[in-house]
Scaffold this active site. Structure first.
Site, short mmCIF file in Angstrom:
data_model
loop_
_atom_site.label_atom_id
_atom_site.label_comp_id
_atom_site.label_asym_id
_atom_site.label_seq_id
_atom_site.Cartn_x
_atom_site.Cartn_y
_atom_site.Cartn_z
N ASP A 87 0.88 -1.15 0.00
CA ASP A 87 0.00 0.00 0.00
C ASP A 87 0.93 1.22 0.00
O ASP A 87 2.10 1.12 0.36
CB ASP A 87 -0.89 -0.05 1.24
CG ASP A 87 -2.00 0.99 1.19
OD1 ASP A 87 -2.11 1.68 0.16
OD2 ASP A 87 -2.74 1.11 2.18
N ASP A 122 -3.07 7.30 -3.74
CA ASP A 122 -4.41 7.88 -3.88
C ASP A 122 -4.75 8.72 -2.65
O ASP A 122 -4.05 8.69 -1.65
CB ASP A 122 -5.45 6.76 -4.07
CG ASP A 122 -5.43 5.74 -2.94
OD1 ASP A 122 -4.34 5.44 -2.42
OD2 ASP A 122 -6.51 5.24 -2.57
N CYS A 274 -13.98 -23.18 18.68
CA CYS A 274 -13.09 -23.21 17.52
C CYS A 274 -12.13 -24.39 17.65
O CYS A 274 -11.54 -24.59 18.72
CB CYS A 274 -12.31 -21.89 17.48
SG CYS A 274 -10.97 -21.86 16.28
N CYS A 276 -9.27 -24.75 16.01
CA CYS A 276 -7.96 -24.44 15.44
C CYS A 276 -6.86 -24.96 16.39
O CYS A 276 -7.11 -25.24 17.55
CB CYS A 276 -7.83 -22.94 15.17
SG CYS A 276 -7.28 -21.95 16.56
N CYS A 279 -6.78 -23.08 19.82
CA CYS A 279 -7.90 -23.22 20.76
C CYS A 279 -8.12 -24.64 21.24
O CYS A 279 -8.67 -24.85 22.32
CB CYS A 279 -9.18 -22.73 20.09
SG CYS A 279 -9.10 -21.00 19.63
ZN LIG Z 1 -9.15 -20.90 17.38
#
Ligand SMILES: [Zn+2]
Length: 541
Positions: A87, A122, A274, A276, A279
């Site tokens: 950016d 921009d 979750c 993942c 977790c």
């Molecule tokens: Zn998680």
């Protein structure tokens, strides 16, 4: 540049974009890398999470590290060998009101460090600004975009032409149309962050759609600053191919735990919803007790996993042709998202034009919100533009939908068919049967096996708007055809009076005889006798 589209649903697309550092697949999320603070290192983002691309800020790199990224090359400097987008400092302009570089410098800097995807400098419009100011940002961004093509030297970089205008849609339209004329490979929609922060997802829909309708549709579109997984499907469905997320890290700093259905404060959670890798091994209480830095990294990594998982679900939904269902499910995460979903009705014809017409799966219709989905709009338009009833038919017999599909194979219809077969021998087939059915409207018998007229499941009882829609379709159909008589098998239990009233009105106004047989009021034998009598009367006239 090659952007090859592999699969589509609504305006969403799974595509392959070639960059000089490799090919990436859309929809694609670029985690924002702040070179000063690395919660999760870029190499870890690639190795452990599978991110194909990251985004960082050329302005910050230049200001803080000046020549080092030039000497090492951006990829080596970051330790990331995938695609790197930069950016230009536009966001810093928005936040701090100005930057200490000019466009030529920042373009040249991005060329020298070797960005794969780079952005011109921009001027972001922002959210709470006057129209005059918004117009100035659009003009100045356009002026810079035109200048840029005189100074750029590298053609192996994919250049981004940002669209500005904020919530002033006429300015967004102008900005997009003018930017689209310039040979940028990618476009981006600027300044949506504040719109999202104030939960105006409906305004976001207007902004994205206005940009999309005025840009070359085949070019990839990046949505700046869209980092929450709850809104990914909305943006993807409207044709945004790229996102960048700083949110995963910003949220982590504030102990905020992302899910695809919203955000929780870590302290409010008793369970991690979750699976993942972060977790699955810990409880919220254990994470709360960690040292602040460790907790921040834990949350940042969990947030990234959630974003990735949601993108994968979205891609699978595109593959399956079930993005609308996915979108409708996510829209229930927050009324502001549902408001945005309702907004899609304003753009249903545009969305339909670019959506696939045949899919491998049927559709689920839950409520009138689904009337905006492309399959329904497509059918409505096709019926209106192309359909003519079979020649020489004089009587339209309108039968209600049956639970079994295709309707003509239902038990209810088999009895009617016997009546029609008897009559056909005498009157040589002048009766045309159509079903009135949610959500499509009028379905001629001979089409009822065409996709998706039998390949859908509809929640009952129908809501008021859906009944009105079907009634409107019936009335429109009667008005544009030229039957002499319409016989309605009236099912007041499922349809109330709306179909009967609007169909009757259309007949009256067009001088068509109108007969009603109430299918619930009489025994089935009586209905058939009465139907046969009515048809015989009108066919013999
Ligand atoms: Zn998680």
């Amino acid at each position: 540049m090659s952007f090859e589209i592999k699969d589509k649903d609504m305006l969403a697309r799974i595509g392959k974009l070639k960059t000089k550092s490799g090919t990436v697949e859309t929809p694609l999320l670029f985690p924002v890398i702040n070179p000063n603070i690395q919660l999760v290192t870029p190499s870890r983002l690639k190795e452990n999470f599978g991110f194909e691309a990251v985004i960082t800020n050329a302005y910050i790199l230049k200001k803080r590290y000046e020549n080092k990224p030039i000497e090492q090359g951006l990829h080596k400097f970051l330790g990331f060998d995938g695609a790197v987008m930069t950016d230009s400092g536009a966001y810093q302009i928005l936040v701090y009101g100005g930057v200490e570089v000019n466009q030529a410098e920042i373009v040249q800097y991005q060329e020298r460090i070797g960005s794969d995807i780079a952005t011109i400098l921009d001027i972001p419009t922002g959210w709470k600004v006057t129209k005059d100011h918004a117009a100035e940002t659009v003009e100045e961004t356009l002026r810079r975009a035109k200048d840029f093509f005189k100074t750029k030297t590298r053609d192996d970089i994919l250049w981004v032409g940002p669209v500005q205008g904020g919530r002033h849609l006429d300015l967004v339209a102008k900005s997009a149309a003018e930017m689209g004329k310039l040979p940028f490979q990618i476009h981006a929609l600027g300044s949506p962050t504040e719109v999202m922060e104030s939960y105006r997802f409906d305004v976001l829909v207007d902004m994205i759609m206005t940009a999309k309708m005025n840009l070359p549709v085949e070019r990839p579109l990046h949505l700046f600053g869209a980092g929450h997984p709850a809104m990914f499907s909305l943006a993807v469905a409207l044709g945004c191919d790229f996102f960048d997320s700083a949110a995963y890290a910003l949220y982590a700093r504030e102990n905020r735990y992302m899910t695809e259905n919203g955000t929780w404060r870590l302290g409010e959670l008793d369970y991690f919803p979750c699976p993942c890798p972060k977790c699955s091994g810990e409880t919220p209480k254990e994470v709360m007790e960690k040292a602040p830095k460790e907790r921040e990294v834990f949350l940042a990594e969990h947030n990234l996993h959630v974003c990735l998982a949601e993108l994968k679900r979205i891609k699978q939904a595109i593959r399956d042709g079930r993005l609308w269902e996915h979108l409708e499910m996510r829209a229930h995460a927050h009324p502001a998202l549902f408001t945005a979903l309702k907004k899609l009705k304003s753009y249903d014809n545009f969305i339909e034009r670019y959506s696939p017409t045949v899919k491998s799966s049927g559709l689920f219709f839950f409520s009138s919100v689904g009337l905006a989905r492309p399959e329904i709009v497509h059918y409505r338009n096709r019926m209106m533009e192309r359909y003519c009833p079979p020649e020489n038919t004089r009587v339209l017999l309108l039968a209600p939908q049956t639970r079994k599909k295709p309707f003509h194979k239902s038990e209810e219809f088999s009895k009617i068919r016997q009546v029609l077969q008897r009559l056909d021998k005498e009157t040589s087939g002048k009766t045309h049967v159509c079903f009135y059915a949610a959500p499509f409207g009028v379905i001629p018998l001979e089409l009822d096996e065409v996709y998706p007229l039998s390949q859908h499941e509809t929640a009952l009882p129908l809501d008021w708007e859906t009944v009105e829609y079907v009634a409107g379709q019936v009335s429109d159909y009667v008005r544009r055809t030229d039957y002499e008589t319409v016989v309605l098998l009236h099912d007041s239990q499922h349809w109330g009076e709306s179909v009967k009233e609007r169909c009757g009105k259309a007949c009256l106004e067009n001088g068509i005889a109108f007969e009603v047989v109430d299918v619930k009021a009489e025994g089935s034998k009586n209905i058939l006798t009465r139907l046969e009598m009515i048809l015989r009367k009108h066919l013999s006239e």
